[in-house]
Design a protein around this motif. Structure first.
Motif, mmCIF file in Angstrom:
data_model
loop_
_atom_site.group_PDB
_atom_site.id
_atom_site.type_symbol
_atom_site.label_atom_id
_atom_site.label_comp_id
_atom_site.label_asym_id
_atom_site.label_seq_id
_atom_site.Cartn_x
_atom_site.Cartn_y
_atom_site.Cartn_z
ATOM 1 N N GLU A 3 -11.874 55.324 50.275
ATOM 2 C CA GLU A 3 -11.708 56.972 51.034
ATOM 3 C C GLU A 3 -13.363 57.565 50.455
ATOM 4 N N VAL A 4 -14.093 57.549 50.964
ATOM 5 C CA VAL A 4 -15.750 57.575 50.646
ATOM 6 C C VAL A 4 -15.901 59.030 50.426
ATOM 7 N N LYS A 5 -15.596 60.044 49.229
ATOM 8 C CA LYS A 5 -15.960 61.965 48.864
ATOM 9 C C LYS A 5 -16.695 62.068 48.116
ATOM 10 N N PRO A 6 -18.319 63.112 48.553
ATOM 11 C CA PRO A 6 -19.114 63.519 48.279
ATOM 12 C C PRO A 6 -18.563 64.351 47.117
ATOM 13 N N GLN A 7 -18.868 64.411 46.172
ATOM 14 C CA GLN A 7 -18.409 65.410 45.461
ATOM 15 C C GLN A 7 -19.901 66.058 44.146
ATOM 16 N N GLY A 8 -20.222 67.184 44.738
ATOM 17 C CA GLY A 8 -22.078 67.863 44.402
ATOM 18 C C GLY A 8 -22.753 66.111 44.255
ATOM 19 N N ASP A 9 -23.115 66.250 43.011
ATOM 20 C CA ASP A 9 -24.589 65.104 42.754
ATOM 21 C C ASP A 9 -23.665 63.282 42.990
ATOM 22 N N LYS A 20 -5.115 49.194 45.501
ATOM 23 C CA LYS A 20 -5.374 49.800 43.586
ATOM 24 C C LYS A 20 -4.395 49.037 42.827
ATOM 25 N N LEU A 21 -3.974 47.595 43.115
ATOM 26 C CA LEU A 21 -3.523 46.708 42.180
ATOM 27 C C LEU A 21 -3.912 45.516 42.300
ATOM 28 N N TRP A 22 -4.293 45.550 43.459
ATOM 29 C CA TRP A 22 -4.738 43.783 43.860
ATOM 30 C C TRP A 22 -6.794 44.058 43.951
ATOM 31 N N ALA A 23 -7.097 45.565 43.189
ATOM 32 C CA ALA A 23 -8.267 45.693 43.713
ATOM 33 C C ALA A 23 -8.385 45.520 41.363
ATOM 34 N N LEU A 24 -7.366 45.781 40.684
ATOM 35 C CA LEU A 24 -7.920 46.537 39.884
ATOM 36 C C LEU A 24 -8.619 47.608 39.016
ATOM 37 N N LYS A 25 -8.614 48.504 40.219
ATOM 38 C CA LYS A 25 -9.287 49.526 39.888
ATOM 39 C C LYS A 25 -9.353 50.857 40.984
ATOM 40 N N SER A 26 -8.853 52.019 40.589
ATOM 41 C CA SER A 26 -8.021 53.438 41.534
ATOM 42 C C SER A 26 -9.407 53.993 41.908
ATOM 43 N N GLN A 27 -10.228 54.134 40.926
ATOM 44 C CA GLN A 27 -11.524 54.459 41.545
ATOM 45 C C GLN A 27 -13.001 54.683 40.825
ATOM 46 N N LEU A 28 -13.924 54.898 41.771
ATOM 47 C CA LEU A 28 -15.330 55.123 41.408
ATOM 48 C C LEU A 28 -15.915 55.876 41.496
ATOM 49 N N THR A 29 -16.664 56.407 40.346
ATOM 50 C CA THR A 29 -17.024 57.368 40.391
ATOM 51 C C THR A 29 -19.229 56.812 40.614
ATOM 52 N N ILE A 30 -19.847 57.173 41.837
ATOM 53 C CA ILE A 30 -21.490 56.717 41.171
ATOM 54 C C ILE A 30 -22.544 57.894 41.372
ATOM 55 N N PRO A 31 -23.423 58.226 40.824
ATOM 56 C CA PRO A 31 -24.632 59.292 41.908
ATOM 57 C C PRO A 31 -25.108 59.027 42.289
ATOM 58 N N ARG A 32 -24.965 59.577 43.112
ATOM 59 C CA ARG A 32 -26.485 59.584 44.980
ATOM 60 C C ARG A 32 -27.291 59.164 43.466
ATOM 61 N N SER A 33 -27.597 59.397 43.067
ATOM 62 C CA SER A 33 -28.911 59.041 43.077
ATOM 63 C C SER A 33 -29.336 57.727 42.465
ATOM 64 N N HIS A 34 -27.810 56.806 42.073
ATOM 65 C CA HIS A 34 -27.561 55.537 42.519
ATOM 66 C C HIS A 34 -27.503 54.403 43.431
ATOM 67 N N ILE A 35 -27.775 55.234 44.578
ATOM 68 C CA ILE A 35 -27.478 54.634 45.451
ATOM 69 C C ILE A 35 -28.490 54.704 46.390
ATOM 70 N N ILE A 98 -18.933 46.324 48.097
ATOM 71 C CA ILE A 98 -18.745 45.838 49.079
ATOM 72 C C ILE A 98 -17.024 46.755 49.775
ATOM 73 N N ILE A 99 -16.973 47.656 50.439
ATOM 74 C CA ILE A 99 -15.620 48.466 50.654
ATOM 75 C C ILE A 99 -15.353 48.285 51.823
ATOM 76 N N GLU A 100 -14.075 48.436 52.692
ATOM 77 C CA GLU A 100 -13.409 48.065 53.728
ATOM 78 C C GLU A 100 -13.288 50.346 53.680
ATOM 79 N N VAL A 101 -13.757 50.925 55.292
ATOM 80 C CA VAL A 101 -13.517 52.518 54.636
ATOM 81 C C VAL A 101 -12.827 52.670 56.286
ATOM 82 N N ALA A 102 -12.527 53.713 56.512
ATOM 83 C CA ALA A 102 -12.118 54.239 57.976
ATOM 84 C C ALA A 102 -12.640 54.209 58.931
#
Length: 118
Positions: A3-9, A20-35, A98-102
């Protein structure tokens, strides 16, 4: 799926369910300026060799986790390549997500800068 959610910057990428189990990660937070941008590329997502991995890869079924390919660190979470997007990053540990999204079209619109009129 992610799930991709914008939150400010920043943009928050929430890995859903058992992924989460298969990827060994539950969340990534990336600044918009780094995309740098986002795109769909079925050929790149569908290639057989994903690289060296810390995570899960079952060909034709699921790719999830951190992969190292051609000197780059890439986060994968894809089961359905038709819903996969590639997100190019800079100044981050990961070079790409590289992610699957709805809704790939909505994510592409969210992450790609809109051209400004001159």
């Amino acid at each position: 799926m992610v799930e991709v959610k914008p939150q400010g910057d920043v943009v928050v990428f929430n890995v859903q369910g058992m992924h989460k189990l298969w990827a060994l990660k539950s969340q990534l937070t990336i600044p918009r300026s780094h995309i740098r941008g986002a795109r769909q590329d079925a050929e790149a997502v569908g290639r057989c060799w994903k690289g060296w991995r810390v995570g899960t890869h079952v060909p034709g079924l699921l790719t999830a986790g951190t992969f190292y390919f051609e000197g780059r660190q890439i986060f994968w979470d894809v089961a359905n390549i038709d819903h996969a997007v590639i997100i190019d990053l800079h100044d981050e540990d990961y070079h790409q997500l590289i992610i699957e999204v709805a809704d790939p079209a909505a994510v592409l619109a969210l992450l790609n800068p809109t051209p400004t009129a001159t």
